[in-house]
Design a protein around this motif. Structure first.
Motif, PDB file in Angstrom:
ATOM      1  N   UNK A  96       0.816  -1.133  -0.067  1.00  0.00           N
ATOM      2  CA  UNK A  96      -0.136  -0.099   0.218  1.00  0.00           C
ATOM      3  C   UNK A  96       0.942   1.375   0.007  1.00  0.00           C
ATOM      4  N   UNK A  97       0.326   2.424   0.024  1.00  0.00           N
ATOM      5  CA  UNK A  97       1.145   3.715   0.005  1.00  0.00           C
ATOM      6  C   UNK A  97       1.802   3.592   1.340  1.00  0.00           C
ATOM      7  N   UNK A  98       3.068   3.850   1.296  1.00  0.00           N
ATOM      8  CA  UNK A  98       3.853   3.853   2.606  1.00  0.00           C
ATOM      9  C   UNK A  98       3.390   5.003   3.694  1.00  0.00           C
ATOM     10  N   UNK A  99       3.588   4.695   4.850  1.00  0.00           N
ATOM     11  CA  UNK A  99       3.071   5.417   5.882  1.00  0.00           C
ATOM     12  C   UNK A  99       4.426   6.272   6.105  1.00  0.00           C
ATOM     13  N   UNK A 100       4.023   7.754   6.403  1.00  0.00           N
ATOM     14  CA  UNK A 100       5.027   8.475   6.537  1.00  0.00           C
ATOM     15  C   UNK A 100       5.181   9.283   8.071  1.00  0.00           C
ATOM     16  N   UNK A 101       6.179   9.269   8.482  1.00  0.00           N
ATOM     17  CA  UNK A 101       6.423  10.083   9.853  1.00  0.00           C
ATOM     18  C   UNK A 101       7.229  11.253   9.627  1.00  0.00           C
ATOM     19  N   UNK A 102       6.845  12.667  10.100  1.00  0.00           N
ATOM     20  CA  UNK A 102       7.757  13.597  10.046  1.00  0.00           C
ATOM     21  C   UNK A 102       7.910  14.138  11.428  1.00  0.00           C
ATOM     22  N   UNK A 103       9.096  14.456  11.653  1.00  0.00           N
ATOM     23  CA  UNK A 103       9.644  15.149  12.837  1.00  0.00           C
ATOM     24  C   UNK A 103       9.992  16.507  12.684  1.00  0.00           C
ATOM     25  N   UNK A 104       9.646  17.478  13.552  1.00  0.00           N
ATOM     26  CA  UNK A 104       9.996  18.876  13.208  1.00  0.00           C
ATOM     27  C   UNK A 104      10.401  19.331  14.575  1.00  0.00           C
ATOM     28  N   UNK A 105      11.356  20.251  14.737  1.00  0.00           N
ATOM     29  CA  UNK A 105      11.597  20.871  15.912  1.00  0.00           C
ATOM     30  C   UNK A 105      10.766  21.815  16.398  1.00  0.00           C
ATOM     31  N   UNK A 106      10.578  21.807  17.903  1.00  0.00           N
ATOM     32  CA  UNK A 106       9.741  22.711  18.355  1.00  0.00           C
ATOM     33  C   UNK A 106      10.613  23.112  19.878  1.00  0.00           C
ATOM     34  N   UNK A 107      10.236  24.304  20.274  1.00  0.00           N
ATOM     35  CA  UNK A 107      10.962  24.719  21.527  1.00  0.00           C
ATOM     36  C   UNK A 107      10.702  23.850  22.634  1.00  0.00           C
ATOM     37  N   UNK A 108       9.465  23.294  22.755  1.00  0.00           N
ATOM     38  CA  UNK A 108       9.228  22.243  24.244  1.00  0.00           C
ATOM     39  C   UNK A 108       9.607  20.893  23.738  1.00  0.00           C
ATOM     40  N   UNK A 109       9.901  20.496  22.390  1.00  0.00           N
ATOM     41  CA  UNK A 109      10.051  19.051  22.194  1.00  0.00           C
ATOM     42  C   UNK A 109      10.023  18.942  20.653  1.00  0.00           C
ATOM     43  N   UNK A 110       9.618  17.722  20.242  1.00  0.00           N
ATOM     44  CA  UNK A 110       9.476  17.313  18.774  1.00  0.00           C
ATOM     45  C   UNK A 110       8.157  17.232  18.426  1.00  0.00           C
ATOM     46  N   UNK A 111       7.587  17.833  17.395  1.00  0.00           N
ATOM     47  CA  UNK A 111       6.361  17.702  16.611  1.00  0.00           C
ATOM     48  C   UNK A 111       6.632  16.373  15.696  1.00  0.00           C
ATOM     49  N   UNK A 112       5.605  15.658  16.109  1.00  0.00           N
ATOM     50  CA  UNK A 112       5.522  14.273  15.310  1.00  0.00           C
ATOM     51  C   UNK A 112       4.262  14.202  14.548  1.00  0.00           C
TER      52      UNK A 112
END
Length: 193
Positions: free
Chosen positions: A16-32
């Motif tokens: 199937x279409x692959x699942x994607x996980x994105x990680x982005x920096x935030x001041x208080x942690x990591x946005x997933x």
């Protein structure tokens, strides 16, 4: 930073279409952020959305693992398409010492796909994270599928072997500095002291 889960746990391709996980920096942690096909199999867990759900791995779920390989301390984050989550802190393989930590989670769904978004606070990460892996599970019975970003190599799979997401030796290098910047230092966690 984006990851695509294109293989099953045993290195066979997903269908199937692959699942994607994105990680982005935030001041208080990591946005997933998660973007995934919606299988709706198995059915939703019985429990309120937005709350921790022990045993979420028995349902449709996407999981991310952040590991300190020297001490075998890791954060496991599970997100389901019905709005449930499970956050586990582990010390040594499969040894859960803190579970069901809160998350602020937003999930949206269509008939064929779902998106999840959450902020992972710095307190949840063990010190000196240097390895990462991600997984996805969906389906019921004989149609149950276990997928891995970094799977067990095909030549290392033994006959009759079952999927195991805690094979830490197959996690791959991960560096928060490439997400943040070279001068960045991981904040100390009051949970991991």
């Amino acid at each position: 930073m984006q990851f695509r889960i294109e293989l099953q746990w045993n290195s066979k391709p997903v269908t199937h279409e692959p699942i994607t996980i994105s990680l982005m920096p935030e001041n208080n942690g990591v946005q997933m952020n998660i973007n995934a096909p919606f299988f709706n199999d198995p059915a939703a867990p019985i429990g309120p959305a937005g709350q921790p759900f022990p045993g979420l791995w028995d349902y449709e779920v996407v999981e991310a693992f952040f590991l300190n390989s020297e001490k075998e301390q890791y954060l496991e984050v599970e997100i389901g398409p019905h709005g449930h989550h499970l956050v586990l802190l582990l010390s040594q393989r499969r040894n859960i010492w803190k579970e069901s930590l809160p998350l602020s989670l937003h999930v949206s769904r269509t008939d064929s796909s779902w998106k999840g978004s959450t902020l992972l606070p710095w307190d949840y990460f063990p010190p000196s994270v240097d390895r990462f892996n991600a997984y996805a599970i969906n389906g019921s019975g004989s149609k149950r599928t276990y997928e891995a970003l970094y799977p067990i190599p095909e030549n290392a799979v033994n006959e009759g072997q079952q999927p195991d997401f805690h094979r830490l030796e197959f996690f791959r290098p991960f560096n928060f500095s490439s997400l943040m910047d070279e001068k960045w230092k991981q904040p100390e966690s009051c949970l991991w002291k």
